[in-house]
Design a protein around this motif. Structure first.
Motif, mmCIF file in Angstrom:
data_model
loop_
_atom_site.group_PDB
_atom_site.id
_atom_site.type_symbol
_atom_site.label_atom_id
_atom_site.label_comp_id
_atom_site.label_asym_id
_atom_site.label_seq_id
_atom_site.Cartn_x
_atom_site.Cartn_y
_atom_site.Cartn_z
ATOM 1 N N MET A 48 41.407 51.350 -8.156
ATOM 2 C CA MET A 48 39.953 51.175 -8.226
ATOM 3 C C MET A 48 39.593 49.906 -9.001
ATOM 4 N N GLN A 49 40.221 49.693 -10.147
ATOM 5 C CA GLN A 49 39.909 48.505 -10.939
ATOM 6 C C GLN A 49 40.229 47.225 -10.170
ATOM 7 N N SER A 50 41.339 47.214 -9.489
ATOM 8 C CA SER A 50 41.711 46.058 -8.682
ATOM 9 C C SER A 50 40.664 45.792 -7.600
ATOM 10 N N TYR A 51 40.202 46.856 -6.947
ATOM 11 C CA TYR A 51 39.181 46.726 -5.911
ATOM 12 C C TYR A 51 37.871 46.188 -6.506
ATOM 13 N N LEU A 52 37.466 46.738 -7.629
ATOM 14 C CA LEU A 52 36.227 46.285 -8.273
ATOM 15 C C LEU A 52 36.316 44.817 -8.679
ATOM 16 N N ASN A 53 37.466 44.405 -9.157
ATOM 17 C CA ASN A 53 37.655 43.001 -9.536
ATOM 18 C C ASN A 53 37.455 42.070 -8.343
ATOM 19 N N LYS A 54 37.754 42.564 -7.140
ATOM 20 C CA LYS A 54 37.598 41.751 -5.928
ATOM 21 C C LYS A 54 36.151 41.691 -5.448
ATOM 22 N N ILE A 55 35.389 42.771 -5.599
ATOM 23 C CA ILE A 55 34.062 42.812 -4.976
ATOM 24 C C ILE A 55 32.906 42.471 -5.913
ATOM 25 N N ILE A 56 33.091 42.593 -7.221
ATOM 26 C CA ILE A 56 32.005 42.265 -8.147
ATOM 27 C C ILE A 56 31.863 40.755 -8.224
ATOM 28 N N ILE A 57 30.669 40.282 -7.957
ATOM 29 C CA ILE A 57 30.391 38.853 -7.893
ATOM 30 C C ILE A 57 30.062 38.297 -9.273
ATOM 31 N N ASP A 58 29.223 39.003 -10.011
ATOM 32 C CA ASP A 58 28.768 38.562 -11.333
ATOM 33 C C ASP A 58 28.613 39.794 -12.210
ATOM 34 N N ASP A 59 29.560 40.008 -13.115
ATOM 35 C CA ASP A 59 29.520 41.242 -13.895
ATOM 36 C C ASP A 59 28.358 41.289 -14.884
ATOM 37 N N THR A 60 27.693 40.170 -15.155
ATOM 38 C CA THR A 60 26.525 40.199 -16.039
ATOM 39 C C THR A 60 25.283 40.716 -15.324
ATOM 40 N N LYS A 61 25.305 40.726 -14.001
ATOM 41 C CA LYS A 61 24.174 41.215 -13.203
ATOM 42 C C LYS A 61 24.439 42.590 -12.594
ATOM 43 N N THR A 62 25.658 43.076 -12.688
ATOM 44 C CA THR A 62 26.068 44.267 -11.944
ATOM 45 C C THR A 62 25.772 45.545 -12.722
ATOM 46 N N PHE A 63 25.228 46.537 -11.993
ATOM 47 C CA PHE A 63 25.012 47.864 -12.571
ATOM 48 C C PHE A 63 25.409 48.910 -11.538
ATOM 49 N N THR A 64 25.598 50.130 -12.010
ATOM 50 C CA THR A 64 25.942 51.254 -11.151
ATOM 51 C C THR A 64 25.211 52.480 -11.658
#
Length: 100
Positions: free
Chosen positions: A78-94
């Motif tokens: 999961m972490q590997s996948y998230l590292n690939k798809i998150i574009i900007d972690d300062t803007k990302t929320f879930t």
């Protein structure tokens, strides 16, 4: 002023998520799917991540946890996948349901 939200595309098969609705008796555990449905018709959604104020990561965490021994397995995947798809972690929320 209305915020603009980009919904990050998630391939559910890549993260071992069974895409299905919770049964009706599980009201309260479906906030993740309800929020995504709300966003689609809200007017907040934009198709260009550069135009967005925020990036929503629509991982259905409750499903993922249940499908992965309550998060005990496939964490590195999961972490590997998230590292690939998150574009900007300062803007990302879930959104996630948590216990009391």
């Amino acid at each position: 002023m209305k915020s603009k939200i980009y919904i990050i595309p998630v391939k559910y098969e890549d993260v071992s998520i069974k895409k299905k609705r919770f049964p009706e008796h599980s009201i309260g555990f479906n906030i993740e799917t309800a929020f995504l449905s709300y966003l689609h018709g809200s007017g907040f959604e934009v198709k260009d991540p550069d135009e967005a104020d925020w990036h929503y990561l629509p991982v259905m965490w409750s499903y993922w946890q249940l499908s992965n021994d309550y998060g005990r397995i496939n964490r590195e995947q999961m972490q590997s996948y998230l590292n690939k798809i998150i574009i900007d972690d300062t803007k990302t929320f879930t959104v996630i349901v948590t216990g009391k």
